[in-house]
Design a protein around this motif. Sequence first.
Motif, mmCIF file in Angstrom:
data_model
loop_
_atom_site.group_PDB
_atom_site.id
_atom_site.type_symbol
_atom_site.label_atom_id
_atom_site.label_comp_id
_atom_site.label_asym_id
_atom_site.label_seq_id
_atom_site.Cartn_x
_atom_site.Cartn_y
_atom_site.Cartn_z
ATOM 1 N N GLU A 1 -34.955 -39.285 65.387
ATOM 2 C CA GLU A 1 -34.231 -40.497 65.257
ATOM 3 C C GLU A 1 -35.284 -41.774 65.013
ATOM 4 O O GLU A 1 -34.623 -42.925 64.989
ATOM 5 C CB GLU A 1 -32.818 -40.806 65.800
ATOM 6 C CG GLU A 1 -32.159 -39.500 65.662
ATOM 7 C CD GLU A 1 -31.308 -39.050 64.496
ATOM 8 O OE1 GLU A 1 -31.415 -40.103 63.486
ATOM 9 O OE2 GLU A 1 -30.877 -38.072 64.223
ATOM 10 N N SER B 1 -30.267 -37.463 69.029
ATOM 11 C CA SER B 1 -29.032 -37.100 68.613
ATOM 12 C C SER B 1 -29.106 -35.522 68.323
ATOM 13 O O SER B 1 -30.208 -34.958 68.410
ATOM 14 C CB SER B 1 -29.019 -37.515 67.051
ATOM 15 O OG SER B 1 -29.495 -37.150 66.029
ATOM 16 N N GLN C 1 -29.001 -33.862 65.862
ATOM 17 C CA GLN C 1 -29.491 -33.646 64.307
ATOM 18 C C GLN C 1 -29.831 -32.442 63.940
ATOM 19 O O GLN C 1 -29.445 -31.735 63.080
ATOM 20 C CB GLN C 1 -30.567 -34.876 64.035
ATOM 21 C CG GLN C 1 -30.717 -34.738 62.514
ATOM 22 C CD GLN C 1 -29.509 -35.161 61.457
ATOM 23 O OE1 GLN C 1 -28.801 -35.821 61.833
ATOM 24 N NE2 GLN C 1 -29.351 -34.415 60.554
ATOM 25 N N LYS D 1 -27.318 -29.534 64.784
ATOM 26 C CA LYS D 1 -26.267 -29.119 64.030
ATOM 27 C C LYS D 1 -26.721 -28.716 62.744
ATOM 28 O O LYS D 1 -25.750 -28.138 61.930
ATOM 29 C CB LYS D 1 -25.339 -30.585 63.925
ATOM 30 C CG LYS D 1 -26.194 -31.923 63.260
ATOM 31 C CD LYS D 1 -24.985 -32.997 63.270
ATOM 32 C CE LYS D 1 -25.697 -34.315 62.283
ATOM 33 N NZ LYS D 1 -24.695 -35.406 62.130
ATOM 34 N N ARG E 1 -31.756 -42.855 73.769
ATOM 35 C CA ARG E 1 -32.895 -43.471 73.040
ATOM 36 C C ARG E 1 -33.338 -44.408 74.070
ATOM 37 O O ARG E 1 -32.932 -45.429 74.525
ATOM 38 C CB ARG E 1 -32.356 -44.131 71.946
ATOM 39 C CG ARG E 1 -31.957 -43.088 70.910
ATOM 40 C CD ARG E 1 -31.551 -43.551 69.581
ATOM 41 N NE ARG E 1 -30.773 -42.672 68.771
ATOM 42 C CZ ARG E 1 -30.210 -42.632 67.580
ATOM 43 N NH1 ARG E 1 -30.273 -43.715 66.956
ATOM 44 N NH2 ARG E 1 -29.530 -41.597 66.893
ATOM 45 N N GLN F 1 -21.964 -40.463 70.628
ATOM 46 C CA GLN F 1 -21.606 -40.397 69.220
ATOM 47 C C GLN F 1 -20.732 -39.320 68.768
ATOM 48 O O GLN F 1 -20.683 -38.249 69.391
ATOM 49 C CB GLN F 1 -23.007 -39.917 68.335
ATOM 50 C CG GLN F 1 -24.237 -41.007 68.323
ATOM 51 C CD GLN F 1 -25.330 -40.475 67.504
ATOM 52 O OE1 GLN F 1 -25.398 -39.257 66.978
ATOM 53 N NE2 GLN F 1 -26.050 -41.582 66.840
ATOM 54 N N ASP G 1 -20.344 -36.753 66.231
ATOM 55 C CA ASP G 1 -21.197 -36.244 65.379
ATOM 56 C C ASP G 1 -20.597 -35.099 64.679
ATOM 57 O O ASP G 1 -19.824 -34.262 65.301
ATOM 58 C CB ASP G 1 -22.478 -35.736 66.324
ATOM 59 C CG ASP G 1 -23.689 -35.277 65.591
ATOM 60 O OD1 ASP G 1 -23.967 -36.142 64.622
ATOM 61 O OD2 ASP G 1 -24.322 -34.365 65.731
ATOM 62 N N HIS H 1 -33.574 -43.263 56.785
ATOM 63 C CA HIS H 1 -32.644 -42.841 57.590
ATOM 64 C C HIS H 1 -33.395 -41.680 58.513
ATOM 65 O O HIS H 1 -33.661 -42.261 59.607
ATOM 66 C CB HIS H 1 -31.317 -41.928 56.680
ATOM 67 C CG HIS H 1 -30.236 -41.501 57.650
ATOM 68 N ND1 HIS H 1 -29.638 -42.314 58.455
ATOM 69 C CD2 HIS H 1 -29.508 -40.334 57.610
ATOM 70 C CE1 HIS H 1 -28.574 -41.448 58.954
ATOM 71 N NE2 HIS H 1 -28.528 -40.418 58.546
ATOM 72 N N GLY I 1 -23.473 -43.695 60.281
ATOM 73 C CA GLY I 1 -24.108 -43.268 59.098
ATOM 74 C C GLY I 1 -24.355 -42.032 59.161
ATOM 75 O O GLY I 1 -24.435 -41.169 60.055
ATOM 76 N N GLY I 2 -24.603 -41.365 58.053
ATOM 77 C CA GLY I 2 -24.883 -39.986 57.638
ATOM 78 C C GLY I 2 -25.725 -39.839 56.410
ATOM 79 O O GLY I 2 -25.947 -40.703 55.680
ATOM 80 N N GLY J 1 -23.770 -34.874 56.933
ATOM 81 C CA GLY J 1 -22.798 -35.066 57.954
ATOM 82 C C GLY J 1 -22.877 -36.602 58.250
ATOM 83 O O GLY J 1 -23.516 -37.290 57.390
ATOM 84 N N ALA K 1 -22.630 -39.587 61.822
ATOM 85 C CA ALA K 1 -22.329 -39.635 63.282
ATOM 86 C C ALA K 1 -21.998 -41.118 63.368
ATOM 87 O O ALA K 1 -22.532 -42.119 62.960
ATOM 88 C CB ALA K 1 -23.768 -39.642 64.076
HETATM 89 N N1 ASP Z 1 -28.350 -38.083 63.355
HETATM 90 C C1 ASP Z 1 -28.059 -39.425 62.564
HETATM 91 C C2 ASP Z 1 -27.956 -40.328 63.669
HETATM 92 O O1 ASP Z 1 -28.148 -40.331 64.987
HETATM 93 C C3 ASP Z 1 -26.565 -39.317 61.884
HETATM 94 C C4 ASP Z 1 -26.719 -38.041 61.013
HETATM 95 O O2 ASP Z 1 -27.400 -38.252 60.053
HETATM 96 O O3 ASP Z 1 -25.446 -37.416 60.834
HETATM 97 O O4 ASP Z 1 -28.074 -41.616 63.233
#
Ligand code: ASP
Length: 592
Positions: A170, A192, A194, A197, A216, A230, A232, A450, A487-488, A532, A534
């Motif tokens: 991230e 995250s 990420q 998942k 973070r 989050q 998620d 992203h 966002g995702g 997805g 979060a």
């Molecule tokens: N993992 C991303 C974030 O923490 C969100 C996502 O893409 O689902 O910003």
Amino acid sequence: MSTSITAACLGQDVVVAGWVETARDLGGLIFIDLRDHRGTVQVVSDPSRNPEVHKVFEKLKSEYVIACKGPVTIRPEGSENTSIKSGAIEIYPTEVEILNTSKVLPFQIDTVDTVNEDLRLRYRYLELRNEAKRVHLINRHKIVHAIRSYLNDEGFMEIETPILSKSTPEGARDYLVPSRVHPNNFYALPQSPQLYKQLLMMSGFEKYYQVARCFRDEDLRADRQPEFTQIDLEMSFVTQEDIMEATEGMIRTAFEAIDIQVETPFLRMSHDDAMNFYGCDRPDMRFDMKLVDLTDVMAASEFQAFANIAKDGGKVKAINYKGGAKLSRKDIDDLRDLAMSHEYGAKGLAWITYKVSEEGKPYELQSPIVKFFKEAELAEITKRTGAEAGDVLLFVADKTALVHHVLGKLRLHIAKKEGLMDPKDIKLVWVVDFPMFEYDEKSKRYKANHHPFTMPHRDHLEKLETDPAGVKTYAYDIVFNGIELGGGSIRVHNTEIQKRIFTTLGIDDATAKDRFGFLLEALEMGAPPHGGIALGLDRFVMLLSGTESIRDVIAFPKNQAAVCPLSSAPSGVDQEQLEELFLKLVEPEVKE
Ligand code: ASP
């Protein structure tokens, strides 16, 4: 039991337990406001009715913990308290027990707001005895409960992913945990879930969610917490629309949990439009004041300062400050100084005032720059900006990104000043089609906007190598009154595309393998299409609960210096612990 006790309980014998909020001795009778997590109830001792109980009452002090038993009686006429639920009744106990005493507290519970934050956080458990403070955690509970119920009903499964994990992508700094059994190796706390998942999608769990703690290590800012939560989600065999629909339902349900109705579907806007019209990727839609592009008009004009910028590929844009003609010359100068401040970065701010005319004309223009424009050009500026008598137009000319930055900020500044952002007005908007890459001037290379697992638009794939800046993606942010909630994206599920993205990012095969090898390997073994999102729960609850500090919605937050004043974390550790972990401390260099 306090607030569940109302006039409906009249005559019943009840047991109440809680904290003595106030004790008032009024000429013989002692009145106690007894508090528990639901509210307060009045308990009265009368020596003529029960001398034994009264003896105990005489010893009571603020914040003692007591239990009483007695009948619920109606308060004498005129002594009701309509501001609390139990205000029509009181209890004359027949029995009382002191469960615990209390020292004098470092601050009074009912005036916590006047207390310095570090002291409040040092005694956060006392602060939370205050109902107005506790309500934010109650709201948080209700919101999370509603979100969980909604997602469970929609067929999502809650699955936990590791906390001791490997660095995730991230883009912030990781918190590292040294391994004792593997000297000189470290776990990373997840920024995250990420990668995990995504792997769960590859396992065949079609709809995953987690109320996930993330970490973070970023530079300190007022509303940043080193650890945060989050909501998620990840789903397989879906389009961007499916994810947005599920998220909208979840957000609507969360609002309903605290009695706010919002309509779905939410507004949608492309990233390009957000930047062009609002100057940022998280537009506050509670008011209009769009950025108006006048580059073409200026390029053809005699006003060289603007014409040159327009011809050199820059932009000239304006915002219409409705009613701004009332500003004094000094007010305009202040706006210009703000626009030219370090934070905004403009090289100048031009203006045209549409004064109310005293000669029967629609308006009179006042500005040092009008003399450079022809009638037709002024007419075009007026038409595009919708300017009328009483307005002032503010112009910035520069490179596109800077024009957007300055006018986007100015737009918000003016709206704040003019009270155009009603906190009760809720505007949710999806910003979609984010660019895949952002060029980082410092390191002279592209970075993922992203994250690198975001799927480019199918018809933009060919630009991955030839025009990276032009590649748009299936990435989306949800924005609430100008604040990004989360966002995702739809993810890349094809190894070939993933490799090409890494190449553009300057991540070579060996680095990719080292950092995300396990994901890349999984992509080659039947990865389904997936995507997805979060949502930052703390910020979401903060906005819904109507408080301005993220720390209010976290049970035991860190302060703005990332320190927990209650436990004093972070703190030093024993030499023995360090040795077990094969760690040696180095004194930090003191910066001059
Ligand atoms: N993992 C991303 C974030 O923490 C969100 C996502 O893409 O689902 O910003």
